[in-house]
Design a protein around this motif. Structure first.
Motif, short mmCIF file in Angstrom:
data_model
loop_
_atom_site.label_atom_id
_atom_site.label_comp_id
_atom_site.label_asym_id
_atom_site.label_seq_id
_atom_site.Cartn_x
_atom_site.Cartn_y
_atom_site.Cartn_z
N LEU A 215 31.22 -32.46 17.47
CA LEU A 215 30.88 -31.06 17.70
C LEU A 215 30.10 -30.48 16.53
CD1 LEU A 215 31.09 -28.50 19.40
CD2 LEU A 215 33.33 -28.08 18.39
N ASN A 216 30.51 -30.80 15.31
CA ASN A 216 29.79 -30.30 14.13
C ASN A 216 28.38 -30.88 14.04
OD1 ASN A 216 31.28 -28.54 11.88
ND2 ASN A 216 32.83 -29.73 12.98
N ILE A 217 28.23 -32.15 14.38
CA ILE A 217 26.89 -32.75 14.38
C ILE A 217 26.02 -32.06 15.43
CG2 ILE A 217 25.58 -34.84 14.85
CD1 ILE A 217 26.97 -34.94 12.19
N ASN A 218 26.58 -31.82 16.62
CA ASN A 218 25.82 -31.14 17.67
C ASN A 218 25.42 -29.72 17.27
OD1 ASN A 218 25.80 -33.27 19.48
ND2 ASN A 218 27.71 -32.67 20.46
N LEU A 219 26.34 -29.01 16.60
CA LEU A 219 26.01 -27.66 16.13
C LEU A 219 24.86 -27.70 15.14
CD1 LEU A 219 29.57 -26.08 15.64
CD2 LEU A 219 27.85 -25.42 17.33
N ALA A 220 24.86 -28.71 14.26
CA ALA A 220 23.77 -28.84 13.30
C ALA A 220 22.43 -29.06 14.00
CB ALA A 220 24.06 -29.99 12.33
N VAL A 221 22.44 -29.93 15.02
CA VAL A 221 21.20 -30.22 15.75
C VAL A 221 20.72 -28.99 16.51
CG1 VAL A 221 20.21 -31.61 17.61
CG2 VAL A 221 21.72 -32.68 15.92
N VAL A 222 21.64 -28.31 17.21
CA VAL A 222 21.27 -27.12 17.98
C VAL A 222 20.74 -26.03 17.06
CG1 VAL A 222 22.20 -25.22 19.38
CG2 VAL A 222 22.84 -27.57 19.88
N ASN A 223 21.35 -25.88 15.89
CA ASN A 223 20.94 -24.83 14.95
C ASN A 223 19.55 -25.08 14.39
OD1 ASN A 223 21.56 -22.38 13.82
ND2 ASN A 223 22.63 -23.23 12.06
N LEU A 224 19.08 -26.32 14.50
CA LEU A 224 17.73 -26.64 14.02
C LEU A 224 16.65 -26.40 15.07
CD1 LEU A 224 18.16 -29.89 11.87
CD2 LEU A 224 17.38 -27.65 11.09
N LEU A 225 17.06 -26.04 16.30
CA LEU A 225 16.06 -25.76 17.32
C LEU A 225 15.20 -24.56 16.89
CD1 LEU A 225 18.21 -26.12 20.58
CD2 LEU A 225 16.57 -27.77 19.63
N PRO A 226 13.90 -24.62 17.15
CA PRO A 226 13.00 -23.55 16.67
C PRO A 226 13.07 -22.28 17.51
CG PRO A 226 11.75 -25.19 17.88
CD PRO A 226 13.16 -25.72 17.80
N LEU A 227 14.29 -21.75 17.67
CA LEU A 227 14.48 -20.46 18.34
C LEU A 227 14.70 -19.38 17.29
CD1 LEU A 227 16.83 -21.50 21.29
CD2 LEU A 227 14.39 -21.00 21.41
N PRO A 228 14.06 -18.24 17.42
CA PRO A 228 14.13 -17.21 16.38
C PRO A 228 15.54 -16.78 16.02
CG PRO A 228 12.38 -16.71 17.93
CD PRO A 228 13.11 -17.88 18.50
N ALA A 229 16.49 -16.85 16.95
CA ALA A 229 17.85 -16.41 16.65
C ALA A 229 18.64 -17.46 15.87
CB ALA A 229 18.59 -16.07 17.94
N LEU A 230 18.10 -18.66 15.73
CA LEU A 230 18.78 -19.75 15.05
C LEU A 230 18.11 -20.04 13.71
CD1 LEU A 230 19.24 -22.15 18.11
CD2 LEU A 230 20.85 -20.45 17.23
N ASP A 231 18.81 -20.85 12.88
CA ASP A 231 18.23 -21.21 11.58
C ASP A 231 16.91 -21.95 11.75
OD1 ASP A 231 20.34 -20.03 10.31
OD2 ASP A 231 21.43 -21.88 9.93
N GLY A 232 16.81 -22.75 12.81
CA GLY A 232 15.56 -23.47 13.05
C GLY A 232 14.39 -22.53 13.26
N GLY A 233 14.65 -21.39 13.90
CA GLY A 233 13.59 -20.41 14.09
C GLY A 233 13.14 -19.79 12.78
N SER A 234 14.11 -19.49 11.90
CA SER A 234 13.76 -18.95 10.58
C SER A 234 12.98 -19.96 9.76
CB SER A 234 15.04 -18.55 9.83
OG SER A 234 15.74 -17.54 10.53
N LEU A 235 13.39 -21.23 9.85
CA LEU A 235 12.65 -22.28 9.14
C LEU A 235 11.23 -22.43 9.69
CD1 LEU A 235 15.44 -25.00 8.79
CD2 LEU A 235 14.43 -23.65 6.94
N ALA A 236 11.08 -22.26 11.00
CA ALA A 236 9.75 -22.35 11.60
C ALA A 236 8.85 -21.24 11.08
CB ALA A 236 9.86 -22.28 13.13
N LEU A 237 9.39 -20.03 10.95
CA LEU A 237 8.60 -18.92 10.41
C LEU A 237 8.20 -19.18 8.96
CD1 LEU A 237 10.50 -15.84 11.90
CD2 LEU A 237 8.28 -16.75 12.60
N ILE A 238 9.12 -19.79 8.20
CA ILE A 238 8.80 -20.11 6.81
C ILE A 238 7.70 -21.17 6.74
CG2 ILE A 238 9.72 -21.19 4.71
CD1 ILE A 238 12.35 -19.83 5.27
N LEU A 239 7.75 -22.16 7.64
CA LEU A 239 6.70 -23.19 7.67
C LEU A 239 5.35 -22.58 8.03
CD1 LEU A 239 8.56 -26.18 9.40
CD2 LEU A 239 7.93 -25.96 6.99
#
Length: 287
Positions: A215-239
Motif C-alpha cells: 500500500l505504501n509503495i502504491n501511494l508513492a507511485v500514485v503521488n508521483l502522477l502529474p496531477l496538480p493536486a498531487l506531489d507529482g503535479g507540483s514537481l511537473a510545474l517545477i520542471l
C-alpha cells in the motif's frame, strides 16, 4: 514562525487525510490526525490569505530555489518508500520471512459472492491444477500470473479449469465477466482499500505486513502522477519552470491548473468511494 527543511515556513502537519479527528496548535503550526489513515501531508503558508508572512519572504516554499522545492515536495514519496521497507524489516524481525509450502497449482483463498467464479461453482480452498488443459507449475508467482493472464484474455469466453477439491479432481468451466474496458478494475478508493485490509487482517499477520508495505509503495507511485493536486503535479510545474530557465508560469495560469487538478481528484475520489461502497458484499446483499 516555525520552520522546516532549511528554514522553510510550515503551517500544518497532518497524519492521514480528510476530516480532522483531533488537532492541536504549537508555535503557530497545526498538528492533526485525520479520518483516512493513508499517509499524511505538510501544509505551507505560501498562498494563505490569513498569513502574516510577507509574500517576498525568502523562506516561503515558493520563493526557495528549484532544488530546495524539489527535495521538499519529494519528501512524501521518499517517506512512503522508506516506510514500506521499514514494515518489511519489522516483519522479518518480529515474525520472520513467510514460508510457503510448494505444491502444484494455485490455491483459491476466497471467492467473492456474485462473481463469475462463485456463479460457476469455484469454492474457497479449491486448488487450480490446470487451465485449458495446460498443467500449472508449483505454487508461486508464475502459476498465479498464468491463471490471471488467461482470465484477462478470455472475457465472456469459457475457461476450463482442472480443480482439486479435497481428494477429488474434476473440471469446471468458468466464464470471466467483462467490465467496460474488458479487464478487471485496477483503481480502488479508500473504501475498497480498507475492505481489503480487513480481509487480510482476518487471514494472517504476514499478509497484513505485506499489504501495508505494498500500500505504501502504491501511494508513492500514485503521488508521483502529474496531477496538480498531487506531489507529482507540483514537481511537473517545477520542471516546467526549470525548462523555462527559472521563469515561473504566470500565477493565474498556475492557479487555474491547480484548481482544475483538485476538482478532478475530488470527483475521482467521490466516484471511487461510491463505486467501492456499492461493491461491498453486505451492500450487494441488500440490493
Amino acid at each position: 514562525m516555525p520552520t522546516w527543511e532549511k528554514g522553510i515556513h510550515v503551517s500544518k502537519f497532518a497524519v492521514g487525510f480528510g476530516p480532522i479527528l483531533a488537532k492541536f496548535n504549537a508555535k503557530n503550526v497545526e498538528y492533526s490526525v485525520r479520518a483516512i489513515p493513508l499517509g499524511g501531508f505538510v501544509g505551507f503558508p505560501d498562498n494563505d490569505p490569513e498569513s502574516d508572512i510577507p509574500v517576498d519572504d525568502e523562506n516561503l516554499l515558493k520563493n526557495r530555489p528549484i532544488l530546495d522545492r524539489t527535495i521538499v515536495i519529494s519528501a512524501g514519496v521518499i517517506a512512503n518508500i522508506i516506510f514500506a521497507y521499514l514494515i518489511i524489516f519489522i516483519q522479518v524481525v518480529s515474525v520472520g520471512l513467510p514460508v510457503q509450502e510448494a505444491f502444484p497449482g494455485v490455491l483459491v483463498p476466497d471467492v467473492r459472492p456474485f462473481s463469475a467464479a462463485s456463479r460457476d461453482g469455484l469454492l474457497p480452498g479449491d486448488v487450480i491444477l490446470a487451465v485449458n488443459g495446460t498443467n500449472l507449475p508449483k505454487n508461486g508467482p508464475n502459476a498465479v500470473s498464468e491463471v490471471v493472464g488467461v482470465i484477462k484474455r478470455s472475457p465472456k469466453n469459457n475457461v476450463l479449469l482442472k480443480v482439486e477439491r479435497g481428494n477429488q479432481d474434476f473440471e469446471i468451466g468458468v466464464t470471466p465477466d467483462e467490465s467496460f474496458d474488458g479487464k478487471a478494475s485496477k483503481v480502488s478508493g479508500p473504501v475498497a482499500i480498507i475492505a481489503v485490509g480487513a480481509e487480510v487482517a482476518r487471514s494472517n499477520i504476514d499478509g497484513l505486513y505485506q499489504f501495508a508495505a505494498v500500500l505504501n509503495i502504491n501511494l508513492a507511485v500514485v503521488n508521483l502522477l502529474p496531477l496538480p493536486a498531487l506531489d507529482g503535479g507540483s514537481l511537473a510545474l517545477i520542471l516546467i519552470e526549470a525548462a523555462r530557465g527559472g521563469r515561473k508560469l504566470p500565477l493565474e495560469t498556475e492557479q487555474r491548473i491547480t484548481s482544475s487538478g483538485i476538482t478532478l481528484v475530488i470527483l475521482l475520489g467521490v466516484y471511487l468511494i461510491v463505486r467501492d461502497t456499492l461493491n461491498l458484499d453486505f451492500i450487494k446483499d441488500l440490493l
